[in-house]
Design a protein around this motif. Structure first.
Motif, PDB file in Angstrom:
ATOM      1  N   SER A 163     -21.919  81.789 159.023  1.00  0.00           N
ATOM      2  CA  SER A 163     -21.011  80.736 159.498  1.00  0.00           C
ATOM      3  C   SER A 163     -21.663  79.900 160.597  1.00  0.00           C
ATOM      4  N   ASN A 166     -19.515  90.360 154.605  1.00  0.00           N
ATOM      5  CA  ASN A 166     -20.556  89.828 155.474  1.00  0.00           C
ATOM      6  C   ASN A 166     -20.786  90.788 156.626  1.00  0.00           C
ATOM      7  N   HIS A 195     -17.620  80.444 155.475  1.00  0.00           N
ATOM      8  CA  HIS A 195     -18.063  81.827 155.706  1.00  0.00           C
ATOM      9  C   HIS A 195     -17.168  82.491 156.748  1.00  0.00           C
ATOM     10  N   TYR A 219     -13.348  84.776 150.738  1.00  0.00           N
ATOM     11  CA  TYR A 219     -14.758  84.417 150.727  1.00  0.00           C
ATOM     12  C   TYR A 219     -15.450  85.085 149.536  1.00  0.00           C
TER      13      TYR A 219
END
Length: 278
Positions: A24, A97, A17, A93
């Motif tokens: 993460s 995020n 992440h 990824y």
């Protein structure tokens, strides 16, 4: 008998992440390869503490603004990109995020069996940026997570502000080998603990290149913990064999000297290195 050092995921579990995200951090503390995580924090324009690594947001979000000039209302609508540049390589990824608040991350970690290095991010030793120390201390103190965390920084003033207001919150000055002194002089300065005494540090966080045969012993005599960074730093996917061999030897050397924790972008590799360490 020396204990094996804790393995901390540097900026969270970044192989899965984006760095410094809630995902993460959660992946790090649930991983079999590490026992905690390190992450970076900044203070926003409206005095909220957020996880983020760079002063300028462009690398991670595509927005060319300084993070401390943004409010939380600004930041909570901004996403970290699914493709980000890291040390000359591109990390991809699954999707974008969010930027998290420190208090939300600590709420997720509270009570879990993990250790956390909260780095108060500093790119220059500016007095004007000191107030993040007190704000982080306030959050740690309010949430009663003193036993789980250490607050570290390369900025003396941030730690001074933290310990002036919240002495019970553990802290540690950090040293890296880019400081404007020779390695030998840096080692001597660091081993005297002059800065640590001035800010009432409980620990020290060191670039692994600064640790020699007696460094850790000297700090342990002061009842202070020692952390080392960054082993297996994040690089493009293929790590050259000679670099991998170098970092593997360093992990084992630090463990033999009794270091308390090791920060790494590849916890699985550092964890494998420690399997053969008594």
């Amino acid at each position: 008998m020396k204990k094996k050092p804790l393995i901390l995921a540097h900026r969270g579990f970044v192989t899965e992440h984006q760095e410094n995200t809630l995902a993460s951090v959660e992946a790090a503390v649930t991983s079999d390869y590490c026992q905690g995580t390190e992450f970076d924090v900044f203070l926003t324009k409206d005095n909220r503490v957020v996880l983020f690594h760079d002063e300028n947001m462009k690398r991670l979000t595509g927005i060319d603004r300084e993070i401390y000039d943004m409010t939380w209302d600004d930041l909570k609508t901004i996403q970290i990109l699914p493709e980000i540049e890291v040390d000359g390589g591109i990390r991809k990824y699954a999707g974008p995020n969010s930027i998290p608040l420190l208090e939300d991350v600590l709420e997720t970690l509270k009570g879990k069996d993990c250790f956390v290095d909260i780095e108060l991010k500093a790119y220059s030793p500016r007095w004007s940026k000191r107030k993040i120390g007190g704000e982080v201390g306030k959050i740690v103190d309010r949430m009663k997570v003193h036993e789980q965390v250490i607050c570290t920084s390369f900025n003396f003033f941030m730690l001074y502000d933290l310990e002036k207001k919240y002495r019970a919150v553990p802290s540690g000055f950090a040293y890296d080998d880019n400081m404007p002194l020779s390695i030998n002089r840096l080692n001597r300065l660091m081993e005297t603990n002059i800065i640590g005494r001035a800010v009432h540090s409980n620990a020290v966080c060191l670039e692994h290149t600064l640790i020699d045969d007696d460094t850790i012993k000297k700090y342990h005599k002061r009842n202070m913990k020692v952390g080392a960074f960054t082993l297996y730093p994040l690089m493009p996917e293929e790590i050259p064999a000679e670099r991998k061999s170098h970092f593997s030897a360093e992990v084992k050397r630090l463990a033999a000297l009794g270091v308390d924790w090791i920060e790494t972008d590849y916890p699985e590799l550092a964890s494998q290195d420690l399997k053969g360490v008594a």
